[in-house]
Design an enzyme around this catalytic site. Structure first.
Site, PDB file in Angstrom:
ATOM      1  N   ASP A 176      35.884  83.616  64.197  1.00 21.01           N
ATOM      2  CA  ASP A 176      36.528  82.153  64.243  1.00 21.01           C
ATOM      3  C   ASP A 176      37.216  81.767  65.378  1.00 21.01           C
ATOM      4  OD1 ASP A 176      37.468  79.698  63.499  1.00 21.01           O
ATOM      5  OD2 ASP A 176      38.242  80.375  61.279  1.00 21.01           O
ATOM      6  N   HIS A 177      36.660  81.042  66.315  1.00 23.34           N
ATOM      7  CA  HIS A 177      37.409  80.966  67.658  1.00 23.34           C
ATOM      8  C   HIS A 177      38.774  80.147  67.513  1.00 23.34           C
ATOM      9  CE1 HIS A 177      35.334  76.819  67.414  1.00 23.34           C
ATOM     10  NE2 HIS A 177      36.267  76.656  68.678  1.00 23.34           N
ATOM     11  N   HIS A 239      37.561  77.008  60.133  1.00 19.82           N
ATOM     12  CA  HIS A 239      38.614  76.611  61.216  1.00 19.82           C
ATOM     13  C   HIS A 239      39.916  75.978  60.207  1.00 19.82           C
ATOM     14  CE1 HIS A 239      35.743  77.248  63.917  1.00 19.82           C
ATOM     15  NE2 HIS A 239      35.293  76.049  64.366  1.00 19.82           N
TER      16      HIS A 239
HETATM   17  C1  BG6 Z   1      32.590  74.569  66.233  1.00 17.74           C
HETATM   18  C2  BG6 Z   1      31.495  73.793  65.226  1.00 17.74           C
HETATM   19  O1  BG6 Z   1      32.810  75.925  65.210  1.00 17.74           O
HETATM   20  O2  BG6 Z   1      33.693  73.997  66.290  1.00 17.74           O
HETATM   21  C3  BG6 Z   1      31.492  72.352  65.734  1.00 17.74           C
HETATM   22  O3  BG6 Z   1      30.487  74.354  64.742  1.00 17.74           O
HETATM   23  C4  BG6 Z   1      32.972  71.931  66.040  1.00 17.74           C
HETATM   24  O4  BG6 Z   1      30.762  71.305  64.956  1.00 17.74           O
HETATM   25  C5  BG6 Z   1      33.762  72.807  66.890  1.00 17.74           C
HETATM   26  O5  BG6 Z   1      32.677  70.792  67.046  1.00 17.74           O
HETATM   27  C6  BG6 Z   1      35.147  72.496  67.205  1.00 17.74           C
HETATM   28  O6  BG6 Z   1      35.817  73.494  68.026  1.00 17.74           O
HETATM   29  P1  BG6 Z   1      36.672  72.851  69.200  1.00 17.74           P
HETATM   30  O7  BG6 Z   1      37.086  74.343  69.904  1.00 17.74           O
HETATM   31  O8  BG6 Z   1      35.894  72.171  70.153  1.00 17.74           O
HETATM   32  O9  BG6 Z   1      37.811  72.289  68.449  1.00 17.74           O
END
Ligand code: BG6
Length: 476
Positions: A176-177, A239
């Site tokens: 989960d980045h 997230h």
């Molecule tokens: C991803 C989703 O995990 O996270 C995307 O699949 C989303 O839909 C993105 O736009 C948002 O990540 P960040 O790092 O750009 O906030």
């Protein structure tokens, strides 16, 4: 990171590899954070040669150092559902081992649409790719699974069972980045390294919590993936849950992998589920106008591009405090924030001088302008006593002259060094899926009118405002 390694990216021509993984690897390379010898193998259906794969990455090709980096890129053409590509991959990986004169660690990164996970895992197992080379067997392989991890609680559990039959827990990295975001990690330091916030981090002082994850873009080129997933699964199950956990979490016993994962898991477990029969009351489901005309989206799609919900927790300190959470695409700006709104206790002394309606608010800006903002009440300059709210702030840019490390770079560094602290554990996933699945069940029994349409560049359907306004509060 000194030991050579090979990383196989399944789905290497897809969005994630193109926009996040390869740029992150390239950036680590430029910062000399990768070993001298490493091999990146793209595995996809397209009939590419190594050179064609190296040329796939658009504007990166123009960057200095790209040609040095791209020498580490290789390509394996393969259909995920056929053994052939996997067998050829084995030969390729063996040739790297031979070149290095040792069994090097192999990372298998599943960056494909989730419906391919099971097939790929089956082939990793049946071809013994999962076991790596050499006598020490699977000690030298790792598997990395992207979100969404399953479609609901049941499929997430099944996926986990499959994984655990093939790999040991220490080999599994569930990404989960958001956990790799600097600002989210900083919340721990901020809350627990400073003595002054924790004493107020409870129901005596906090009125409510607001979390917003808003994105300006629509689905762009990801219509096919997104239409089958929706906002709740795409960013809610992962997230948003991690943002919520960072607020609810109690102090971890230590900063070790398991203690931190325990603290996160307990936090997510403490979220009170919204029962399916209550979903229409506490959850809003929206879709931006024009979504059904987007590329690769079904013309009668009921997939949500926006969701807002209200819940509370049974965690001892924050029990009963309302959390209002919203996430959407085609919103007015790109912004992710957590705001802790404190009970407004303007002292009686100041009542006649106009106490602001909302007093202290602590906002953690996950992005952009990464930092922390504290709204306080101050006396307006002038001869008369009058009050106004002002912001005190800290930003990464001002204080550290950097925004910190990019989330996917952090994710990759941790994978390569075997640190699982910022990766989800099965019990965290089970609790978050439990919460999300109940909402999905509620939606499944709702009529189509449950889906509210909203205009682009607005903050979602009006029902999202009503959700909070009926409690006498407002989105900040
Ligand atoms: C991803 C989703 O995990 O996270 C995307 O699949 C989303 O839909 C993105 O736009 C948002 O990540 P960040 O790092 O750009 O906030």
């Amino acid at each position: 990171m000194n030991s050579p390694f090979a990383i196989v990216i399944f789905g290497a021509t897809g969005d994630l590899a193109q926009n996040k993984l390869i740029p992150a690897l390239f950036s680590l390379f430029k910062q000399s954070l990768l070993p001298e010898d490493f091999f990146v193998v793209g595995f996809s259906r397209r009939d590419y040669s190594d050179d064609e794969f190296r040329d796939h990455f658009g504007e990166l090709l123009e960057k200095p150092e790209w040609s040095d980096f791209s020498k580490h890129l290789y390509y394996q053409n393969g259909d995920f559902t056929k053994e052939k590509g996997y067998l050829e991959l084995i030969k390729k990986l063996n040739s790297f081992d031979k070149q290095m004169g040792a069994c090097i660690t192999r990372f298998f990164y599943l960056a494909t649409p989730p419906e391919n996970y099971e097939t790929i895992l089956n082939f990793l197992s049946s071809t013994k790719l999962s076991e790596g080379c050499g006598q020490e067997s699977n000690k030298w392989t790792r598997v990395i699974i992207e979100k969404p991890f399953g479609k609901d609680l049941e499929t997430a559990i099944a996926l986990d069972e499959k994984l655990s039959k093939i790999f040991e827990e220490k080999q599994i990295f569930r990404v989960d980045h958001y956990l790799g975001k600097e600002t989210l990690q900083n919340m721990l330091a901020f809350r627990f390294a400073n003595g002054i916030f924790e004493p107020t981090w409870n129901k005596e002082y906090i009125d409510h919590v607001q979390i917003t994850l808003s994105e300006k873009n629509g689905v762009e080129k990801r219509g096919k993936f997104f239409d089958g997933v929706g906002m709740l699964r795409d960013v809610g199950q992962n997230h948003l849950m991690q943002l919520i956990a960072a607020v609810i979490m109690g102090q971890p016993k230590s900063f070790t992998k398991e203690d931190l994962r325990d603290a996160r898991a307990n936090a997510i477990k403490a979220i009170n589920c919204i029962e399916p029969s209550e979903v229409s009351k506490y959850v809003v489901r929206g879709q931006y106008e024009g979504y059904r005309e987007e590329k690769d989206v079904l013309p009668n799609s009921n997939t949500e591009t926006f969701t807002a919900f209200k819940f509370n927790t049974n965690s001892e300190k924050l029990e009963g405090i309302p959390f209002y959470v919203r996430a959407g695409k085609k919103m007015p700006k790109d912004e992710v924030t957590i705001s802790i709104v404190f009970i407004q206790t303007c002292h009686i002394l100041f009542k006649e001088y106009g106490c602001p309606e909302v007093g202290n608010v602590l906002t953690i800006k996950i992005q952009p302008d990464e930092g922390i903002y504290l709204r306080v009440i101050a006396k307006k300059p002038g001869s008369k006593l009058a009050l106004e709210t002002v912001d005190m702030h800290f930003t990464y840019e001002e204080s550290f002259k950097t925004k910190g490390i990019e989330a996917y770079e952090k994710v990759l560094i941790d994978i390569f060094s075997g640190d699982q602290m910022l990766f989800s554990r099965s019990d965290e996933l089970a609790s978050s899926w439990k919460f999300i699945t109940k909402i999905l069940e509620g939606w499944a029994s709702e009529s189509e009118s449950g889906l509210k349409h909203y205009k682009s560049e607005t903050w979602g359907p009006k029902e999202a405002d009503e959700l909070i306004e009926k409690d006498g509060r407002k989105w900040l």
